[in-house]
Design an enzyme around this catalytic site. Structure first.
Site, PDB file in Angstrom:
ATOM      1  NE  ARG A 128      -4.159  -1.510   0.316  1.00 35.49           N
ATOM      2  CZ  ARG A 128      -4.323  -2.510  -0.263  1.00 35.49           C
ATOM      3  NH1 ARG A 128      -3.394  -2.895  -1.382  1.00 35.49           N
ATOM      4  NH2 ARG A 128      -5.629  -3.209  -0.324  1.00 35.49           N
ATOM      5  CG  HIS A 160      -3.282  -0.620  -6.496  1.00 38.33           C
ATOM      6  ND1 HIS A 160      -3.390   0.018  -5.253  1.00 38.33           N
ATOM      7  CD2 HIS A 160      -3.536  -2.040  -6.176  1.00 38.33           C
ATOM      8  CE1 HIS A 160      -3.650  -0.744  -4.459  1.00 38.33           C
ATOM      9  NE2 HIS A 160      -3.616  -2.073  -4.829  1.00 38.33           N
TER      10      HIS A 160
HETATM   11  C1  GLV Z   1      -4.972  -5.125  -3.778  1.00 33.12           C
HETATM   12  O1  GLV Z   1      -4.432  -4.198  -3.707  1.00 33.12           O
HETATM   13  C2  GLV Z   1      -5.753  -5.963  -2.916  1.00 33.12           C
HETATM   14  O2  GLV Z   1      -5.688  -5.714  -1.565  1.00 33.12           O
HETATM   15  O3  GLV Z   1      -6.043  -7.109  -3.106  1.00 33.12           O
END
Ligand code: GLV
Length: 306
Positions: free
Chosen positions: A221, A269
């Site tokens: 994150r 992401h």
């Molecule tokens: C993606 O970032 C997840 O948490 O699956």
């Protein structure tokens, strides 16, 4: 009984199709606008607006469509007594591991230098050596462990760090051995969940404790790192570069200096995506378990935040 999927539109469509395939007789609400909120007993969420679950007074299960659950636990309006479970999927681990391999191998085999040479039409046969790596996986949960196992099996030197001791086929550290873990590595791969303990963990002070230089990969994150500090550590030669899939603010703002930094590689992401079929299967299975009073699969410990 009713289900709701609350997620960004691009994800919602695939999940809705799969839900209707696996549970054609169940009522499914898309989003959170409804005149009968009391009918909703199970929500499948990814990035729901804060406060949007409050009106579901008969909720029995919150299912996270992502591996990380910070998006749920950061909403302080979530009722304390409702179980939360999260997707744990071998296919997600497969895709996350491949991503991490890509990031590390591109670095190890000097791919960016060869790309540069190609652009110049230059035959750089003996100019770039394979790098000798000692890879540290920070966070050896389901995803981190899979990546560490893969590196180990490929013959790389790898070690791992986690809060609590883990059984591993490679050297691993836990608890107060964090600095011992950092001491011997020159690639740091971060797969930890975002919690109050890990918030801002990848900061300049930590970069100063690393071997010089170290390469950074963050697939966890953006809240775990400080972008300003990554740039400074690269400028000061403490980091050789960074491969980042997650950012403090997403989408990464157009004016972020990270975009133009030649030593920073960026993906939006996507390191590991949620697979609709397995996620819906696990959500339905867990809801069945809640109804029958059975133990949930992959229930989140709210204290640990994972
Ligand atoms: C993606 O970032 C997840 O948490 O699956």
């Amino acid at each position: 009984m009713g289900f709701a999927i609350i997620a960004p539109p691009t994800q919602t469509k695939k999940w809705e199709i799969e839900f209707n395939k696996q549970a054609p007789n169940e009522d499914l609400l898309i989003g959170y606008e409804t005149e009968n909120p009391e009918e909703i007993e199970c929500v499948l969420v990814w990035g729901h607006p804060k406060g949007s679950l409050e009106k579901f007074k008969n909720l029995k299960l919150i299912f996270s469509m992502g591996a990380g659950v910070d998006h749920i636990l950061n909403d302080e309006t979530i009722p304390k007594n409702i179980p939360i479970s999260r997707i744990v999927d071998p296919q997600m681990a497969f895709s996350m591991t491949n991503y991490i391999l890509m990031a590390v191998l591109n670095y190890q085999r000097c791919w960016y230098d060869f790309q540069d040479s190609q652009r110049k039409g230059h035959w750089a046969q003996f100019e770039f050596d394979e790098k000798i790596l000692s890879i540290g996986i920070l966070g050896i949960g389901h995803l981190g462990m899979d990546a560490a196992d893969a590196f180990h099996r490929l013959g790389f030197k790898v070690s791992g760090y986690s809060n609590s001791p883990k059984k591993t086929i490679f050297p691993s550290f836990h608890g107060n051995q964090f600095e011992d873990f950092l001491a011997d590595i020159n690639v740091l791969v971060c797969t930890v969940p975002l919690t109050p303990k890990t918030k801002g963990l990848l900061n300049f002070e930590l970069f100063c404790k690393l071997n010089y230089p170290t390469y950074l990969v963050n697939v966890s994150r953006g809240g775990v790192h400080i972008e300003r500090d990554i740039v400074r550590a690269i400028d000061e030669g403490k980091l050789t570069g960074a491969f980042l899939d997650v950012f403090e603010k997403e989408p990464l703002p157009k004016d972020s200096p990270l975009w133009q930094n030649p030593k920073i590689k960026i993906t939006p992401h996507i390191a590991s995506l949620t697979y609709a079929k397995e996620s819906i299967r696990q959500a339905l299975e867990n809801f069945r378990r809640v109804k029958q009073g059975n133990k949930l699969l992959n229930e989140v410990n709210r204290q640990n935040m994972y």
